[in-house]
Design an enzyme around this catalytic site. Structure first.
Site, PDB file in Angstrom:
ATOM      1  N   TYR A  47     -30.667  -6.982  -1.296  1.00  0.00           N
ATOM      2  CA  TYR A  47     -31.731  -7.984  -1.299  1.00  0.00           C
ATOM      3  C   TYR A  47     -33.029  -7.442  -0.710  1.00  0.00           C
ATOM      4  O   TYR A  47     -34.095  -8.004  -0.937  1.00  0.00           O
ATOM      5  CB  TYR A  47     -31.305  -9.206  -0.475  1.00  0.00           C
ATOM      6  CG  TYR A  47     -30.388 -10.164  -1.178  1.00  0.00           C
ATOM      7  CD1 TYR A  47     -29.193  -9.744  -1.727  1.00  0.00           C
ATOM      8  CD2 TYR A  47     -30.713 -11.513  -1.266  1.00  0.00           C
ATOM      9  CE1 TYR A  47     -28.348 -10.635  -2.352  1.00  0.00           C
ATOM     10  CE2 TYR A  47     -29.866 -12.418  -1.886  1.00  0.00           C
ATOM     11  CZ  TYR A  47     -28.683 -11.971  -2.426  1.00  0.00           C
ATOM     12  OH  TYR A  47     -27.848 -12.870  -3.030  1.00  0.00           O
ATOM     13  N   LYS A 100     -16.732  -2.209  -1.042  1.00  0.00           N
ATOM     14  CA  LYS A 100     -16.400  -1.507  -2.284  1.00  0.00           C
ATOM     15  C   LYS A 100     -16.412  -0.014  -1.936  1.00  0.00           C
ATOM     16  O   LYS A 100     -17.178   0.780  -2.500  1.00  0.00           O
ATOM     17  CB  LYS A 100     -17.426  -1.873  -3.374  1.00  0.00           C
ATOM     18  CG  LYS A 100     -17.100  -1.336  -4.753  1.00  0.00           C
ATOM     19  CD  LYS A 100     -15.957  -2.046  -5.466  1.00  0.00           C
ATOM     20  CE  LYS A 100     -15.639  -1.386  -6.789  1.00  0.00           C
ATOM     21  NZ  LYS A 100     -14.432  -1.958  -7.440  1.00  0.00           N
ATOM     22  N   ASP A 133     -13.373  -6.650  -5.352  1.00  0.00           N
ATOM     23  CA  ASP A 133     -12.801  -7.219  -6.588  1.00  0.00           C
ATOM     24  C   ASP A 133     -11.464  -7.884  -6.287  1.00  0.00           C
ATOM     25  O   ASP A 133     -11.182  -9.005  -6.714  1.00  0.00           O
ATOM     26  CB  ASP A 133     -12.697  -6.149  -7.701  1.00  0.00           C
ATOM     27  CG  ASP A 133     -12.162  -4.810  -7.236  1.00  0.00           C
ATOM     28  OD1 ASP A 133     -11.903  -4.635  -6.025  1.00  0.00           O
ATOM     29  OD2 ASP A 133     -11.991  -3.912  -8.100  1.00  0.00           O
ATOM     30  N   ASP A 183     -22.799 -13.484  -0.859  1.00  0.00           N
ATOM     31  CA  ASP A 183     -23.408 -14.514  -1.703  1.00  0.00           C
ATOM     32  C   ASP A 183     -22.415 -14.961  -2.769  1.00  0.00           C
ATOM     33  O   ASP A 183     -22.165 -16.153  -2.958  1.00  0.00           O
ATOM     34  CB  ASP A 183     -24.681 -13.955  -2.358  1.00  0.00           C
ATOM     35  CG  ASP A 183     -25.306 -14.946  -3.330  1.00  0.00           C
ATOM     36  OD1 ASP A 183     -25.429 -16.134  -2.964  1.00  0.00           O
ATOM     37  OD2 ASP A 183     -25.654 -14.539  -4.455  1.00  0.00           O
ATOM     38  N   ASP A 199     -19.765 -18.752  -2.978  1.00  0.00           N
ATOM     39  CA  ASP A 199     -19.681 -19.772  -4.039  1.00  0.00           C
ATOM     40  C   ASP A 199     -18.227 -19.929  -4.497  1.00  0.00           C
ATOM     41  O   ASP A 199     -17.764 -21.045  -4.756  1.00  0.00           O
ATOM     42  CB  ASP A 199     -20.540 -19.377  -5.263  1.00  0.00           C
ATOM     43  CG  ASP A 199     -21.961 -19.974  -5.218  1.00  0.00           C
ATOM     44  OD1 ASP A 199     -22.545 -20.035  -4.114  1.00  0.00           O
ATOM     45  OD2 ASP A 199     -22.481 -20.368  -6.281  1.00  0.00           O
TER      46      ASP A 199
HETATM   47  C1  IPM Z   1     -27.838 -18.483  -1.335  1.00  0.00           C
HETATM   48  C2  IPM Z   1     -28.761 -18.308  -2.519  1.00  0.00           C
HETATM   49  C3  IPM Z   1     -29.852 -17.291  -2.192  1.00  0.00           C
HETATM   50  C4  IPM Z   1     -29.151 -15.958  -1.905  1.00  0.00           C
HETATM   51  C5  IPM Z   1     -30.932 -17.119  -3.270  1.00  0.00           C
HETATM   52  C6  IPM Z   1     -31.574 -18.414  -3.637  1.00  0.00           C
HETATM   53  C7  IPM Z   1     -31.991 -16.139  -2.830  1.00  0.00           C
HETATM   54  O1  IPM Z   1     -28.038 -17.947  -3.650  1.00  0.00           O
HETATM   55  O2  IPM Z   1     -28.332 -18.851  -0.244  1.00  0.00           O
HETATM   56  O3  IPM Z   1     -26.631 -18.281  -1.493  1.00  0.00           O
HETATM   57  O4  IPM Z   1     -28.798 -15.239  -2.841  1.00  0.00           O
HETATM   58  O5  IPM Z   1     -28.972 -15.655  -0.726  1.00  0.00           O
HETATM   59 MN    MN Z   2     -25.870 -18.061  -3.379  1.00  0.00          MN
END
Ligand code: IPM
Ligand code: MN
Ligand code: NAD
Length: 329
Positions: A118, A164, A196, A220, A224
């Site tokens: 990032y 990784k 993975d 990140d 999710d």
């Molecule tokens: C998160 C989001 C952010 C990230 C984006 C919006 C920059 O996906 O907070 O998980 O990737 O950190």
């Molecule tokens: Mn995210």
């Protein structure tokens, strides 16, 4: 105590309104000051993180942030997400705690937040090739590893470091530094796992995990996934902490442009982020626990459409407020 409030974009203002109502009920002494951020700030000022907003965040005791992002700016030179990356970096909030709980699952992802892909050198070469680079200094890995070990020590005593290392130089460094730090935490059971396989294990057998520590991009993606296996993105909160200075509290999910303006967004992740703020920034663990219980009650009584229910954001919020008032009476 002062909280800088950044409502953000899409469903951001809708779920932020819910958090403001809960704080007004439970912690009316907190001073909330709202500031422009994200796409809303680009429209108003031309930049996603205006100087005034950054100064207010620095001066606050904590920052409570709704999601940012808007399809209108996806291909623009100035994008809302740039403001978020800069805010995280300026506040030095390197430790991003992303808890997920459901049934027998109690998993905490500790995501490195201000390094890696990032923040590395990036660009587009003359021939059209685009590049992003991943870099980590050992000190960046050491401080996030220490955080994760400290947290594992207060929980189940198990830490999974995800990388990784079979491919990436940064991951081999990651593994080496985590092993060095592990020597200071003989009471924590530590294992390495390739990313993975970690994704497959989170999908398949998430109960095995206690604390996961990993670099920015892997964290990140895996967070999710962890949200999805514990009820969905609408439920997942986060706390981003530095060593001193204000923390940043925000849901894991984004601005959900597909449902923005419908009044149907699930405010649970935002309310749980508010609970993390009360706990970590204000030291008010009892009130944090009260918010957690109120969210659990609202989830049972007034689930939103993402959970298969029909409640609106306002109805969910009303159920949470009822739970708080009943408890407080
Ligand atoms: C998160 C989001 C952010 C990230 C984006 C919006 C920059 O996906 O907070 O998980 O990737 O950190
Ligand atoms: Mn995210
Ligand atoms: P998203 O998280 O916004 O949405 C993914 C899916 O989950 C959508 O179907 C959405 O409706 C649903 N969803 C998310 N939160 C919900 C909630 N609280 N209640 C009900 N449903 C919910 O991811 P995306 O669509 O990939 O991204 C949209 C925008 O958000 C992008 O601009 C992205 O950059 C941004 N984003 C911001 C943050 C942040 O501010 N921290 C985090 C992730 C994504």
């Amino acid at each position: 105590m002062r909280v800088a409030l950044l409502p953000g974009d899409g469903i951001g203002p809708e779920i932020t309104a819910s958090a403001v109502r809960v704080l007004a009920e439970l912690a009316p002494d907190l001073e909330l000051d709202e500031h422009p951020f994200g796409a809303a700030a680009i429209r108003a000022t031309g930049t996603p993180l205006p100087d005034e907003t950054l100064a207010a965040c620095r001066a606050a005791d904590a920052v409570l942030k709704g999601p940012i992002g808007d399809p209108e700016f996806d291909a623009a030179d100035v994008r809302p997400e740039q403001g978020l990356l800069r805010l995280r970096s300026e506040l030095g909030v390197y430790a991003n705690l992303r808890p997920s709980r459901a049934g027998g699952i109690d998993l905490l992802i500790v995501r490195e937040l201000v390094g890696g892909l990032y923040y590395g050198a990036r660009g587009v070469r003359e021939d059209g090739t685009a590049f992003d680079t991943c870099e980590y200094h050992p000190s960046q890995i050491e401080r996030i590893a220490r955080r994760a070990f400290e947290l594992a020590r207060t929980r189940g005593g198990k830490l999974t470091s995800v990388d990784k290392a079979n491919v990436l130089e940064t991951s081999r460094l990651w593994r080496r530094v985590v092993r060095e730090v592990a020597a200071d935490y003989p009471d924590v059971d530590v294992e390495d796992m390739l990313v993975d396989n970690a994704a497959m294990q989170i999908a398949d057998a998430p109960q095995q995990f206690d604390v996961i520590v990993t670099e920015n991009m892997f964290g990140d993606i895996l967070s999710d996934l962890a949200a999805a296996v514990t009820g969905g993105l609408g439920l997942a909160p986060s706390a981003s902490l530095s060593d001193n200075g204000p923390g940043l509290f925000e849901p894991v999910h984004g601005s959900a442009p597909d449902i923005a303006g419908n009044g149907s967004a699930n405010p649970a992740a935002m309310l749980r982020s508010t609970a993390l703020l009360l706990e970590h920034a204000c030291g008010r663990a009892d009130e944090a626990a009260a918010v957690e219980r109120a969210v659990d009650r609202a989830l049972a009584e007034a689930p939103t459409p993402d959970l298969g229910g029909t409640a609106t954001t306002a109805e969910f919020t009303a159920a949470a407020l009822r739970a708080l008032t009943v408890e407080g009476a």
